[in-house]
Design an enzyme around this catalytic site. Structure first.
Site, PDB file in Angstrom:
ATOM      1  N   PHE A  33       0.823  -1.224   0.000  1.00  0.00           N
ATOM      2  CA  PHE A  33       0.000   0.000   0.000  1.00  0.00           C
ATOM      3  C   PHE A  33       0.849   1.263   0.000  1.00  0.00           C
ATOM      4  O   PHE A  33       0.352   2.347  -0.324  1.00  0.00           O
ATOM      5  CB  PHE A  33      -0.974   0.004   1.182  1.00  0.00           C
ATOM      6  CG  PHE A  33      -0.347  -0.299   2.520  1.00  0.00           C
ATOM      7  CD1 PHE A  33       0.369   0.657   3.214  1.00  0.00           C
ATOM      8  CD2 PHE A  33      -0.485  -1.562   3.071  1.00  0.00           C
ATOM      9  CE1 PHE A  33       0.931   0.375   4.444  1.00  0.00           C
ATOM     10  CE2 PHE A  33       0.079  -1.866   4.305  1.00  0.00           C
ATOM     11  CZ  PHE A  33       0.795  -0.884   4.993  1.00  0.00           C
TER      12      PHE A  33
ATOM     13  N   VAL B 222       4.284   7.157   3.197  1.00  0.00           N
ATOM     14  CA  VAL B 222       3.894   7.467   4.579  1.00  0.00           C
ATOM     15  C   VAL B 222       3.011   6.331   5.081  1.00  0.00           C
ATOM     16  O   VAL B 222       2.019   5.974   4.439  1.00  0.00           O
ATOM     17  CB  VAL B 222       3.132   8.804   4.657  1.00  0.00           C
ATOM     18  CG1 VAL B 222       2.560   9.015   6.057  1.00  0.00           C
ATOM     19  CG2 VAL B 222       4.034   9.965   4.270  1.00  0.00           C
TER      20      VAL B 222
ATOM     21  N   GLY C 289       1.178   3.574  -3.172  1.00  0.00           N
ATOM     22  CA  GLY C 289       0.213   4.622  -3.495  1.00  0.00           C
ATOM     23  C   GLY C 289      -0.091   5.550  -2.331  1.00  0.00           C
ATOM     24  O   GLY C 289      -0.970   6.398  -2.427  1.00  0.00           O
ATOM     25  N   HIS C 290       0.622   5.389  -1.230  1.00  0.00           N
ATOM     26  CA  HIS C 290       0.365   6.223  -0.042  1.00  0.00           C
ATOM     27  C   HIS C 290       1.696   6.720   0.522  1.00  0.00           C
ATOM     28  O   HIS C 290       2.218   6.185   1.494  1.00  0.00           O
ATOM     29  CB  HIS C 290      -0.379   5.407   1.019  1.00  0.00           C
ATOM     30  CG  HIS C 290      -0.976   6.246   2.115  1.00  0.00           C
ATOM     31  ND1 HIS C 290      -0.260   6.729   3.192  1.00  0.00           N
ATOM     32  CD2 HIS C 290      -2.249   6.687   2.295  1.00  0.00           C
ATOM     33  CE1 HIS C 290      -1.051   7.407   3.997  1.00  0.00           C
ATOM     34  NE2 HIS C 290      -2.267   7.407   3.483  1.00  0.00           N
ATOM     35  N   PHE C 291       2.284   7.713  -0.077  1.00  0.00           N
ATOM     36  CA  PHE C 291       1.782   8.429  -1.262  1.00  0.00           C
ATOM     37  C   PHE C 291       2.799   8.244  -2.376  1.00  0.00           C
ATOM     38  O   PHE C 291       3.955   7.896  -2.108  1.00  0.00           O
ATOM     39  CB  PHE C 291       1.614   9.912  -0.934  1.00  0.00           C
ATOM     40  CG  PHE C 291       0.669  10.158   0.204  1.00  0.00           C
ATOM     41  CD1 PHE C 291      -0.697  10.110  -0.013  1.00  0.00           C
ATOM     42  CD2 PHE C 291       1.153  10.414   1.473  1.00  0.00           C
ATOM     43  CE1 PHE C 291      -1.582  10.359   1.030  1.00  0.00           C
ATOM     44  CE2 PHE C 291       0.256  10.647   2.514  1.00  0.00           C
ATOM     45  CZ  PHE C 291      -1.102  10.609   2.306  1.00  0.00           C
TER      46      PHE C 291
END
Length: 207
Positions: free
Chosen positions: A78, A88, A81-83
């Site tokens: 994850f 983060v 895409g974060h970020f």
């Protein structure tokens, strides 16, 4: 009266252990117990959550709570895409990690208010209160987690929890609520019933 769980007796290895156990029960004063550190494999062996959604590298439990750690590797899917370009660790996942530590505590060392083992397949995250985020966490950080039992009455267990990184407060939750079922409750509710003259009866004669 004095309540004694069967699992408590399993740890008595000597006359000295038995004397200490009896004294603790009579006085209500618990001796400081050496803490066992459970590895990620030992944690995973009893947890309903599993890789890649298990966020405990190790854990310890006590009568009043538990501590645990999770090292953010940067390989978590994850984080792509974060970020984008700025990984983060999501605060929601940090709260999930605290919830998992509370689940581990419930399964491994149920609070005294629970008179039988917890059914690990019937524990659910139901609520959070008083959540505050203080610090951004990134790959390379080690989340140091602590949860404490606040109150327990089946089917709810309520904990407080916090995460620090290098001594800096990262996330605090005043209340983490889990819904659970004890194995005794699961056995009672799953008891087969038969129909006699149009009435439902349990196998022990109650209806």
């Amino acid at each position: 009266g004095v309540s004694i769980k069967n699992e408590e007796l399993l740890n008595l290895r000597s006359i000295g252990d038995l004397k200490k156990f009896i004294n603790e029960k009579l006085t209500g004063v618990m001796s400081e117990q050496p803490k066992t550190v459970y590895s990620v494999d030992q944690v995973a062996a009893i947890m309903p959550q599993q890789d890649p959604f298990l966020f405990l590298n190790q854990a310890t439990v006590s009568e009043t709570g538990a501590t645990g750690t999770y090292a953010i590797t940067g390989q978590e899917a994850f984080l792509e895409g974060h970020f984008k370009g700025n990984p983060v660790f999501p605060a929601s996942i940090m709260l999930e990690a605290l919830g998992q530590l509370a689940v581990f505590k419930l399964i491994k060392n149920p609070p005294a208010e629970i008179e039988s083992a917890i059914d690990s397949s019937e524990i659910y995250f139901t609520g959070l209160d008083g959540v505050r985020c203080h610090r951004v966490c990134r790959p390379g950080d080690v989340l140091e987690m602590e949860i404490k039992v606040k109150r327990v009455r089946e089917p709810l267990a309520i904990f407080s929890g916090q995460i620090t990184v290098n001594g800096e407060k990262a996330v605090v939750s005043e209340e983490i609520t889990l819904a659970f079922k004890s194995e005794a409750t699961v056995a009672l509710t799953s008891e087969p019933k038969v129909s006699v003259n149009g009435e439902a009866h349990s196998s022990n004669g109650a209806h």
